[in-house]
Design an enzyme around this catalytic site. Structure first.
Site, PDB file in Angstrom:
ATOM      1  N   ALA A   1       0.849  -1.194   0.000  1.00  0.00           N
ATOM      2  CA  ALA A   1       0.000   0.000   0.000  1.00  0.00           C
ATOM      3  C   ALA A   1       0.884   1.243   0.000  1.00  0.00           C
ATOM      4  O   ALA A   1       1.689   1.424   0.909  1.00  0.00           O
ATOM      5  CB  ALA A   1      -0.910   0.023   1.222  1.00  0.00           C
ATOM      6  N   CYS A   2       0.738   2.065  -1.025  1.00  0.00           N
ATOM      7  CA  CYS A   2       1.451   3.348  -1.053  1.00  0.00           C
ATOM      8  C   CYS A   2       0.467   4.458  -0.715  1.00  0.00           C
ATOM      9  O   CYS A   2      -0.746   4.235  -0.630  1.00  0.00           O
ATOM     10  CB  CYS A   2       2.126   3.582  -2.401  1.00  0.00           C
ATOM     11  SG  CYS A   2       1.008   3.854  -3.780  1.00  0.00           S
ATOM     12  N   THR A   3       0.956   5.652  -0.527  1.00  0.00           N
ATOM     13  CA  THR A   3       0.095   6.742  -0.083  1.00  0.00           C
ATOM     14  C   THR A   3      -0.964   7.112  -1.107  1.00  0.00           C
ATOM     15  O   THR A   3      -2.085   7.480  -0.745  1.00  0.00           O
ATOM     16  CB  THR A   3       0.915   7.996   0.283  1.00  0.00           C
ATOM     17  OG1 THR A   3       1.752   8.321  -0.820  1.00  0.00           O
ATOM     18  CG2 THR A   3       1.762   7.747   1.506  1.00  0.00           C
TER      19      THR A   3
ATOM     20  N   GLY B   1      -1.880   4.914  -3.612  1.00  0.00           N
ATOM     21  CA  GLY B   1      -2.629   3.688  -3.836  1.00  0.00           C
ATOM     22  C   GLY B   1      -2.798   3.310  -5.284  1.00  0.00           C
ATOM     23  O   GLY B   1      -3.770   2.664  -5.660  1.00  0.00           O
TER      24      GLY B   1
ATOM     25  N   THR C   1       1.923   0.645  -5.353  1.00  0.00           N
ATOM     26  CA  THR C   1       1.283  -0.465  -4.654  1.00  0.00           C
ATOM     27  C   THR C   1       1.363  -1.735  -5.497  1.00  0.00           C
ATOM     28  O   THR C   1       1.748  -2.798  -5.011  1.00  0.00           O
ATOM     29  CB  THR C   1      -0.199  -0.126  -4.362  1.00  0.00           C
ATOM     30  OG1 THR C   1      -0.250   0.983  -3.480  1.00  0.00           O
ATOM     31  CG2 THR C   1      -0.943  -1.311  -3.764  1.00  0.00           C
TER      32      THR C   1
END
Length: 105
Positions: free
Chosen positions: A8-10, A12, A16
């Protein structure tokens, strides 16, 4: 060995899914089994079941944001890293997991 992972990246989106793909490729290369849940802009994709989590040797959280429903992993051995580390240094992540599992056995 059998692993599960959450990426999960900021934002998304791209990172990700890039992290998920790289972890899957590295696990296969090393002869490991892995299933990766992505928590992106569209919510949770490829959701891990409790059975999959419980039967895994360990879990990777390749995240730059909070994991959704983290209580599912309360009894799991978890290694947390940044998304960029999963993309750029996947082998090191699996090496850390191997050491952690050996120390716990």
């Amino acid at each position: 060995m059998k692993f599960v992972a959450v990426t999960a990246c900021t934002v998304g989106v791209a990172h990700t899914f890039m992290a998920a793909e790289v972890l899957e490729k590295e696990a296969k290369k090393l002869g490991y089994e892995i299933k990766v849940e992505t928590q992106g802009a569209n919510g949770i994709d490829n959701r891990l079941t409790q059975e999959e989590i419980d039967s895994a040797d360990a879990c990777i959280f390749a995240v730059d944001t909070a994991v959704t429903e983290p209580e599912r992993f309360d009894n799991a051995v978890v290694l947390e890293c940044k998304v960029k580390d999963a993309i750029k240094k996947p082998k090191k992540i699996f090496e850390k997991l191997e050491k952690a599992l050996q120390a716990n056995s």
